[in-house]
Scaffold this motif. Structure first.
Motif, PDB file in Angstrom:
ATOM      1  N   SER A 161      -2.940   0.629  -1.626  1.00  0.00           N
ATOM      2  CA  SER A 161      -1.929   0.448  -0.597  1.00  0.00           C
ATOM      3  C   SER A 161      -0.778  -0.421  -1.096  1.00  0.00           C
ATOM      4  CB  SER A 161      -2.589  -0.175   0.635  1.00  0.00           C
ATOM      5  OG  SER A 161      -1.702  -0.989   1.313  1.00  0.00           O
ATOM      6  N   SER A 162      -1.111  -1.435  -1.903  1.00  0.00           N
ATOM      7  CA  SER A 162      -0.077  -2.345  -2.381  1.00  0.00           C
ATOM      8  C   SER A 162       0.878  -1.639  -3.324  1.00  0.00           C
ATOM      9  CB  SER A 162      -0.706  -3.549  -3.065  1.00  0.00           C
ATOM     10  OG  SER A 162      -1.309  -3.144  -4.263  1.00  0.00           O
ATOM     11  N   TRP A 214      -5.104  -2.493   9.315  1.00  0.00           N
ATOM     12  CA  TRP A 214      -4.398  -1.493   8.505  1.00  0.00           C
ATOM     13  C   TRP A 214      -3.149  -0.978   9.214  1.00  0.00           C
ATOM     14  CZ3 TRP A 214      -5.136   0.625   3.579  1.00  0.00           C
ATOM     15  CH2 TRP A 214      -6.121  -0.028   2.840  1.00  0.00           C
ATOM     16  N   ALA A 265      -0.460  -3.511   8.874  1.00  0.00           N
ATOM     17  CA  ALA A 265       0.142  -3.554   7.540  1.00  0.00           C
ATOM     18  C   ALA A 265       1.089  -2.383   7.312  1.00  0.00           C
ATOM     19  CB  ALA A 265      -0.963  -3.553   6.479  1.00  0.00           C
ATOM     20  N   TRP A 321     -12.958  -0.608   0.235  1.00  0.00           N
ATOM     21  CA  TRP A 321     -11.858  -1.396   0.791  1.00  0.00           C
ATOM     22  C   TRP A 321     -11.065  -2.096  -0.288  1.00  0.00           C
ATOM     23  CZ3 TRP A 321     -10.491   0.142   5.252  1.00  0.00           C
ATOM     24  CH2 TRP A 321     -11.437   0.693   6.116  1.00  0.00           C
ATOM     25  N   THR A 322     -11.764  -2.540  -1.330  1.00  0.00           N
ATOM     26  CA  THR A 322     -11.072  -3.158  -2.457  1.00  0.00           C
ATOM     27  C   THR A 322     -10.085  -2.176  -3.068  1.00  0.00           C
ATOM     28  OG1 THR A 322     -13.060  -4.412  -2.912  1.00  0.00           O
ATOM     29  CG2 THR A 322     -11.455  -4.268  -4.669  1.00  0.00           C
ATOM     30  N   ILE A 347      -0.732  -8.595  -0.668  1.00  0.00           N
ATOM     31  CA  ILE A 347      -0.376  -7.356  -1.384  1.00  0.00           C
ATOM     32  C   ILE A 347       0.257  -6.300  -0.489  1.00  0.00           C
ATOM     33  CG2 ILE A 347      -1.068  -6.262  -3.522  1.00  0.00           C
ATOM     34  CD1 ILE A 347      -3.791  -6.716  -3.186  1.00  0.00           C
ATOM     35  N   GLN A 348      -0.161  -6.213   0.780  1.00  0.00           N
ATOM     36  CA  GLN A 348       0.375  -5.146   1.611  1.00  0.00           C
ATOM     37  C   GLN A 348       1.726  -5.498   2.230  1.00  0.00           C
ATOM     38  OE1 GLN A 348      -3.181  -4.446   4.020  1.00  0.00           O
ATOM     39  NE2 GLN A 348      -3.328  -2.417   3.124  1.00  0.00           N
ATOM     40  N   PRO A 355     -10.857  -8.638  -1.749  1.00  0.00           N
ATOM     41  CA  PRO A 355     -12.065  -8.862  -0.957  1.00  0.00           C
ATOM     42  C   PRO A 355     -12.662  -7.544  -0.468  1.00  0.00           C
ATOM     43  CG  PRO A 355     -10.146  -9.362   0.357  1.00  0.00           C
ATOM     44  CD  PRO A 355      -9.647  -9.009  -1.004  1.00  0.00           C
ATOM     45  N   ALA A 356     -13.978  -7.561  -0.233  1.00  0.00           N
ATOM     46  CA  ALA A 356     -14.643  -6.366   0.268  1.00  0.00           C
ATOM     47  C   ALA A 356     -14.113  -6.022   1.652  1.00  0.00           C
ATOM     48  CB  ALA A 356     -16.144  -6.591   0.309  1.00  0.00           C
ATOM     49  N   ALA A 409       0.310   0.752   6.910  1.00  0.00           N
ATOM     50  CA  ALA A 409      -0.204   1.715   5.937  1.00  0.00           C
ATOM     51  C   ALA A 409      -0.587   3.044   6.583  1.00  0.00           C
ATOM     52  CB  ALA A 409      -1.409   1.128   5.211  1.00  0.00           C
ATOM     53  N   ASP A 453     -16.749  -1.322  -2.313  1.00  0.00           N
ATOM     54  CA  ASP A 453     -15.716  -0.996  -3.287  1.00  0.00           C
ATOM     55  C   ASP A 453     -14.559  -0.259  -2.626  1.00  0.00           C
ATOM     56  OD1 ASP A 453     -17.205  -2.131  -5.260  1.00  0.00           O
ATOM     57  OD2 ASP A 453     -18.225  -0.278  -5.785  1.00  0.00           O
ATOM     58  N   THR A 468      -7.139  -1.238  -0.625  1.00  0.00           N
ATOM     59  CA  THR A 468      -6.149  -2.308  -0.485  1.00  0.00           C
ATOM     60  C   THR A 468      -5.224  -2.319  -1.690  1.00  0.00           C
ATOM     61  OG1 THR A 468      -7.864  -3.577   0.622  1.00  0.00           O
ATOM     62  CG2 THR A 468      -5.872  -4.755   0.035  1.00  0.00           C
ATOM     63  N   THR A 469      -5.820  -2.169  -2.879  1.00  0.00           N
ATOM     64  CA  THR A 469      -5.025  -2.172  -4.097  1.00  0.00           C
ATOM     65  C   THR A 469      -4.083  -0.974  -4.114  1.00  0.00           C
ATOM     66  OG1 THR A 469      -7.034  -3.007  -5.087  1.00  0.00           O
ATOM     67  CG2 THR A 469      -5.233  -2.542  -6.567  1.00  0.00           C
TER      68      THR A 469
END
Lengths: 301, 482
Positions: free
Chosen positions: B125-126, B144, B147, B118-119, A50-51, A262-263, B149, B116, B122-123
């Motif tokens: 960030s996408s 990170w 990536a 990090w989940t 995703i990133q 993922p966590a 970000a 929660d 990540t979302t």
């Protein structure tokens, strides 16, 4: 020579009206279903976190999945849940429907009361309530210890029993199946029963020879619908057990979710997409199997 | 023929939407669940909002750094962190104070529990929707930064917009990623710390020593278990922390290497063996028992909450900055907590001071100058840090740490205890390992987690040596496919 239609005539056509009225669904389907589905099919052949941009890797995700023990575990847990939970739920719904088909003053109340769980059953509040009820010092154990004095602090969330906490929850949500059974029961014509009585059938025989055969189309419908629902169950597993202990309640959808979001660590969205497509194939196969079996046991007039 | 084709198509569409609807409903409820833990406590608010004026002797001019937030126009700063109820309160207070200084600035605050967080990040960030400022962890900084970000803060440090002059160079250096850029600033100093139920140990006449070895720890645990039935919940199943700590006890400087673990399977066998011994003796929570308790939140931790001795733990393998929140939760259940180092056979080699709780400015920040100004306020402003109650750890800036000591101690009795503990650790520890490689997080979720559940399962088919081998092999495999 055909005359060109005016815009008004075009609007007046029956099919145009039909398409316009179904436009909200069509747009919604294209944007929120078809596009994501095509994307996920593409991602399933990619390494995608995703990133950063997806990298095409061919069938590698699918090959890895078949070597992934968690995949087989999740598949096993989900099949167990669906194959045990669904029949139990349908049978339970049928029994309650048979009881509630008789008209007494309180039946409408009971119908509403028994339907309630299937509205609220998938909610977060129920998931938390369920966790509290089944915890070692919870209500369920308190009641059990009164009935069976030997049982104290039984750990419902242990490896063998945790899945049953979730199965009990799904069986408890029998309401919608029950309503469908109820309406089907009312459609069975009285004459059939009268004829059966004339032939000397008792109520047991009436159930097996008249009610059940005529209900088979409804049973079939409920079975298909509930099986698909069971394969897609997510909330219960995520909120009540989070797949624990030792992945014994790791529903397939939860596994997909954990891979995609993922966590910790990077998202494995490509892998998760591949998992989701495998699920689609499995559900299609199971549904096809049910439809194939239809001619063997479903009674059609 | 055409009509038939159309009807088949429509029927299949409906079928698909039935399948898809089931999925989306489930996701909705999951999203609701994620926002659920954001509730409030009563007692801390008034303590934090009362007079901050007297501590404002230090210059408020540093609040905004070189960039003046008053010139930013109306702007909403997005700020996300993981934590607990106490942290949510104090962070909101600090943000509110910033809005009072600069009424044109408002906040969009997003607080989550660790898993929660990090989940969700990540979302976000996408889709390029990260908040301007996010709390960051030492362990995931590399991943990170890699990536793309996070914003490189080096230019802001050079221009003085972000003032790190009062932070020791080694601590500033912990915010560096492999490419040399500084992507995070340390919010507070921190160390692994065992929080334990002092009320209980006092009652039983047990003294818990600082720097205890694993054997001493096992003896105490055994005694407590035999006398009360209260056990031990060991660490988080999906965290590398306990393993890193063990490896450090053996004298390793790092746990994760470039292509896998720096430790051998033979070395890690001892780690799994002692878990298995603890489970066999009964005092260590086994897999099933872990599943029956809440391990995700501070407030539900078996150390502070439990309706029955069989589901309580006499200690928690936590970090020093969780001590305040654990103490607050324990006080609600009339438990007093004590603090000491994690049990390990070579504590002075195993223990470390950790720059905990970084803040990072993300590349999605619309006004990075303003985000940096707010970050500077969080790091250097005395008022802000008084409001924050050093809940994230002792402030990295030595000037701020000295300025807030009395004010924070007055409001939070656990603060001097934490400062003392960190002093003790400073004299009995080794330097922290380098930041983790990007693949480490995946090792946690895909390898370490299931191994720890196997180790804690009394009926496991694995031996300790096999588990250690799986650990080494699994980590190497994740590293190779990263």
């Amino acid at each position: 020579m055909k005359k060109k239609k005016t815009f008004k005539q075009f609007l007046g056509q029956e099919s145009t009206a039909g398409y316009i009225f179904s436009l909200p669904f069509i747009i919604g389907f294209l944007m929120f279903m078809l596009v994501p589905m095509i994307l996920s099919l593409y991602y399933s052949f990619c390494k995608y976190d995703i990133q950063s941009a997806p990298q095409f890797i061919g069938f590698q995700n699918y090959i890895n999945i078949f070597h992934d023990s968690s995949f087989w575990k999740a598949m096993g847990v989900t099949c167990y849940y669906a194959l045990i939970g669904t029949p139990l739920k349908v049978v339970f719904a049928l029994i309650i429907a048979l009881i509630l088909v008789r008209n007494t003053k309180l039946t409408p109340f009971y119908r509403a009361a028994y339907y309630l769980p299937s509205i609220i059953g998938g909610s977060v509040a129920i998931a938390i309530l369920w966790r509290r009820m089944f915890e070692p010092t919870g209500t369920i154990n308190a009641v059990l210890s009164i009935v069976f004095p030997g049982i104290t602090n039984f750990n419902w969330f242990g490896e063998g029993s945790a899945i049953w906490v979730l199965i009990i929850l799904t069986v408890w949500q029998f309401g919608s199946s029950m309503l469908i059974f109820l309406s089907a029961l009312k459609q069975i014509s009285k004459e059939l029963y009268e004829a059966a009585v004339v032939d000397g059938a008792n109520s047991w025989k009436k159930f097996w020879k008249v009610t059940l055969p005529l209900l088979t189309p409804t049973i079939f419908f409920n079975l298909v619908q509930q099986t698909i629902n069971s394969f897609l169950a997510f909330t219960q597993s995520k909120l009540i057990t989070d797949g624990q202990p030792k992945d014994s309640t790791l529903f397939y959808t939860l596994y997909v979710y954990k891979k995609a979001f993922p966590a910790m660590g990077k998202s494995q969205m490509g892998y998760a997409s591949a998992l989701a497509w495998i699920m689609l194939i499995v559900i299609s196969l199971v549904t096809a199997l049910l439809f194939w079996s239809r001619s063997k046991w479903v009674y059609e007039e | 023929m055409k009509r038939k084709l159309l009807s088949i198509l429509l029927a299949s569409l409906m079928g698909l939407s039935l399948v898809a609807c089931g999925g989306s409903a489930a996701e909705d409820t999951a999203a609701t669940a994620d926002t659920a833990p954001a509730t409030t406590t009563e007692e801390k608010t008034d303590a934090a909002t009362t007079d901050t004026a007297d501590t404002a002797a230090a210059d408020t001019a540093t609040a905004g750094g070189a960039y003046d937030p008053a010139t930013a126009g109306d702007y909403t700063i997005g700020f996300a962190w993981w934590g607990n109820q106490l942290r949510d309160e104090v962070t909101m207070n600090a943000a509110e104070h910033f809005s009072e200084l600069y009424p044109n600035i408002s906040f969009n605050l997003n607080n989550q529990v660790w898993n929660d967080y990090w989940t969700i990040m990540t979302t976000a960030s996408s889709s390029g929707e990260l908040p301007d400022l996010m709390q960051q962890d030492y362990a995931y900084l590399e991943q990170w930064a890699e990536a793309g970000a996070l914003l490189d803060l080096t230019p802001y440090i050079e221009s003085g917009a972000l003032d790190v002059s009062n932070i020791s160079e080694s601590i500033v250096g912990t915010g560096k990623a492999n490419d040399g850029g500084i992507y995070a600033v340390c919010a507070g100093e921190n160390a692994p710390a065992l929080s334990y139920n002092k009320t209980l140990t006092d009652e039983l006449g047990i003294t818990v020593p600082d720097n205890m070895t694993w054997d001493e720890f096992a003896d105490i645990s055994r005694q407590i278990y035999e006398e009360t039935g209260i056990g031990v919940l060991y660490g988080n199943g999906n965290s590398e922390n306990p393993l890193t700590y063990y490896a450090r006890g053996l004298g390793h400087q790092a746990f994760f290497g470039e292509e896998g673990l720096e430790v051998t399977a033979e070395e890690m066998t001892g780690y799994y063996q002692r878990l298995m011994d603890g489970v066999a003796e009964g005092w260590l929570f086994d897999t099933d028992k872990c599943a029956s308790v809440d391990t995700a939140t501070i407030e539900g931790n078996p150390l502070v909450y439990g309706t029955d001795n069989s589901v309580r733990s006499w200690c928690a393998f936590a970090f020093s900055n969780q001590y305040a929140a654990l103490s607050a939760a324990a006080a609600a259940n009339e438990i007093e907590l004590g603090i000491c180092s994690w049990a390990e056979n070579n504590p002075s080699s195993a223990n470390y001071l950790k720059p905990g709780q970084f803040f990072s400015v993300t590349t999605n920040a619309q006004n990075p100058d303003l985000a940096v100004a707010f970050l500077n306020y969080l790091i250097n402003d005395v008022d802000a840090n008084t409001l924050l109650l050093a809940e994230r750890g002792v402030p990295a800036s030595s000037v701020v740490a000295a300025a807030i000591k009395d004010a924070v101690s007055e409001r939070d009795a656990t603060y001097p205890i934490i400062v003392d503990y960190l002093d003790m650790v400073a004299n009995n520890s080794s330097p922290i390992f380098g930041s983790l490689p990007g693949y480490a997080g995946t090792v946690n979720t895909d390898v370490i987690e299931w191994l720890s559940w196997e180790a804690l399962d009394p009926n496991t088919s694995y031996t300790a040596a096999e588990l250690a081998q799986e650990l080494v092999d699994g980590a190497a495999q994740v590293a190779a496919s990263y």
